[in-house]
Scaffold this active site. Structure first.
Site, PDB file in Angstrom:
ATOM      1  CG  ASN A 135      -1.719   1.245   1.403  1.00  0.00           C
ATOM      2  OD1 ASN A 135      -1.803   2.058   0.479  1.00  0.00           O
ATOM      3  ND2 ASN A 135      -2.334   1.412   2.561  1.00  0.00           N
ATOM      4  CE  LYS A 170      -0.200   3.402   4.661  1.00  0.00           C
ATOM      5  NZ  LYS A 170      -0.118   3.521   6.094  1.00  0.00           N
ATOM      6  CG  HIS A 183      -5.868   1.972   5.218  1.00  0.00           C
ATOM      7  ND1 HIS A 183      -5.431   2.931   6.087  1.00  0.00           N
ATOM      8  CD2 HIS A 183      -4.849   1.090   5.076  1.00  0.00           C
ATOM      9  CE1 HIS A 183      -4.182   2.650   6.449  1.00  0.00           C
ATOM     10  NE2 HIS A 183      -3.809   1.542   5.842  1.00  0.00           N
ATOM     11  CD  GLU A 191      -2.944   5.632   6.614  1.00  0.00           C
ATOM     12  OE1 GLU A 191      -2.960   5.681   5.375  1.00  0.00           O
ATOM     13  OE2 GLU A 191      -1.994   5.150   7.266  1.00  0.00           O
ATOM     14  CD  GLU A 234      -3.614  -2.505   7.387  1.00  0.00           C
ATOM     15  OE1 GLU A 234      -2.513  -2.732   6.925  1.00  0.00           O
ATOM     16  OE2 GLU A 234      -4.278  -1.490   7.098  1.00  0.00           O
ATOM     17  N   GLY A 236       2.292   2.514  10.769  1.00  0.00           N
ATOM     18  CA  GLY A 236       3.222   3.627  10.605  1.00  0.00           C
ATOM     19  C   GLY A 236       3.919   4.031  11.884  1.00  0.00           C
ATOM     20  CB  SER A 290       5.090  -1.493  12.157  1.00  0.00           C
ATOM     21  OG  SER A 290       4.680  -0.153  12.378  1.00  0.00           O
TER      22      SER A 290
HETATM   23  P1  PGA Z   1       2.711   0.467   7.710  1.00  0.00           P
HETATM   24  O1  PGA Z   1       1.254   0.643   7.073  1.00  0.00           O
HETATM   25  O2  PGA Z   1       3.283  -0.805   7.159  1.00  0.00           O
HETATM   26  O3  PGA Z   1       3.468   1.687   7.281  1.00  0.00           O
HETATM   27  O4  PGA Z   1       2.526   0.401   9.198  1.00  0.00           O
HETATM   28  C1  PGA Z   1       0.398  -0.462   6.877  1.00  0.00           C
HETATM   29  C2  PGA Z   1      -0.882   0.002   6.247  1.00  0.00           C
HETATM   30  O5  PGA Z   1      -1.299   1.127   6.513  1.00  0.00           O
HETATM   31  O6  PGA Z   1      -1.509  -0.742   5.462  1.00  0.00           O
END
Ligand code: PGA
Length: 250
Positions: free
Chosen positions: A12, A14, A97, A99, A165, A171, A211
């Protein structure tokens, strides 16, 4: 324990990436994916989908969008319809997601509607869910997962991967431990069994995201109910993403 699920490792990006980068990235990724018993999905921003689809054509890398709307068309400025993703050659859509839920007002209902519409257009859906740190610390993890996973009810399990997640792991550099991930995945598989029946649920892929890095991927992917990973930050570096793919059991 014998598994009947091909690992799925998804990137992903983003809101990152550009035209020069997508070409380089996919050309470097292709050899890492050849001859591996793993399915790989790359989800760049919408603008890069046509280039990504063209470069990955004929390979084992599928391309996906990071969101899609529930209507076929209409006055929805800034949104993209499922059929538009299909027309571009995308095969997957990320839906729900955290976010999107945190910053763009996504609800369980809108997430469910997006997922249904995506599948209706023939897309496979990566359906994201997970608890916040406050919810985990309040002992509400399973209550949250129960509520969020209720949206699976209208979906086709053959066009689906659930992505657990935990919001506190996204992140932050603080991944769930393999045991925490396994516990949540086992719970979600039980929920899926209640919704779809035991056999479809045993085939459903449940990905872990939050992460994931080359140095923690093997332990996470080694858990019985962890069938793959949805990778954000580390997926931007093709060497790191390739290393994560190599951690998938095969
Ligand atoms: P990350 O994000 O690996 O940077 O923690 C995962 C995601 O948002 O799908």
């Amino acid at each position: 324990m014998a598994r009947h699920r091909t690992p799925l490792i998804a990137a992903n990006w983003k809101m990152h990436g550009d035209a020069a980068g997508v070409q380089r990235y996919l050309e470097e990724l292709l050899p890492a994916v050849e001859d591996r018993p793993v399915e790989v999905v790359v989800c760049p921003p919408f603008t890069l989908l046509p280039a990504a689809v063209m470069i990955a054509a004929g390979s084992r890398i599928a391309i996906g969008g990071q969101n899609c709307h529930w209507e076929e068309r209409g006055a929805f400025t800034g949104e993209i319809a499922p059929a538009m993703l299909v027309e571009l050659g995308a095969r997957w859509a990320i839906v729900g997601h955290s976010e999107r839920r945190q910053h763009f007002g996504e609800t369980d209902a809108s997430t469910a509607a997006r997922a249904r519409a995506a599948q209706g257009a023939g897309l496979s859906v990566m359906f994201c869910l997970g608890e916040t740190l406050e919810q985990r610390e309040a002992g509400a993890t399973f209550t949250v997962l129960e509520r969020q996973s209720a949206a699976l009810a209208g979906l086709d399990p053959t066009l689906l991967a659930v992505a657990y997640e935990p919001v506190w792991a996204i992140g932050t550099g603080r991944n769930a431990t393999p045991e925490q991930a396994q516990e949540a995945h086992a719970y979600l598989r039980g929920r899926a069994a209640a919704v779809f029946g035991a056999v479809p649920a045993s085939r459903l892929r449940i990905l872990y995201g939050g992460s994931v890095k080359p140095d923690n991927a093997a332990a996470l992917l080694g858990q019985d109910d962890v069938d793959g990973a949805l990778v954000g930050g580390a997926s931007l570096d093709v060497a790191a993403f390739s290393a994560i793919i190599r951690c998938a059991p095969g």
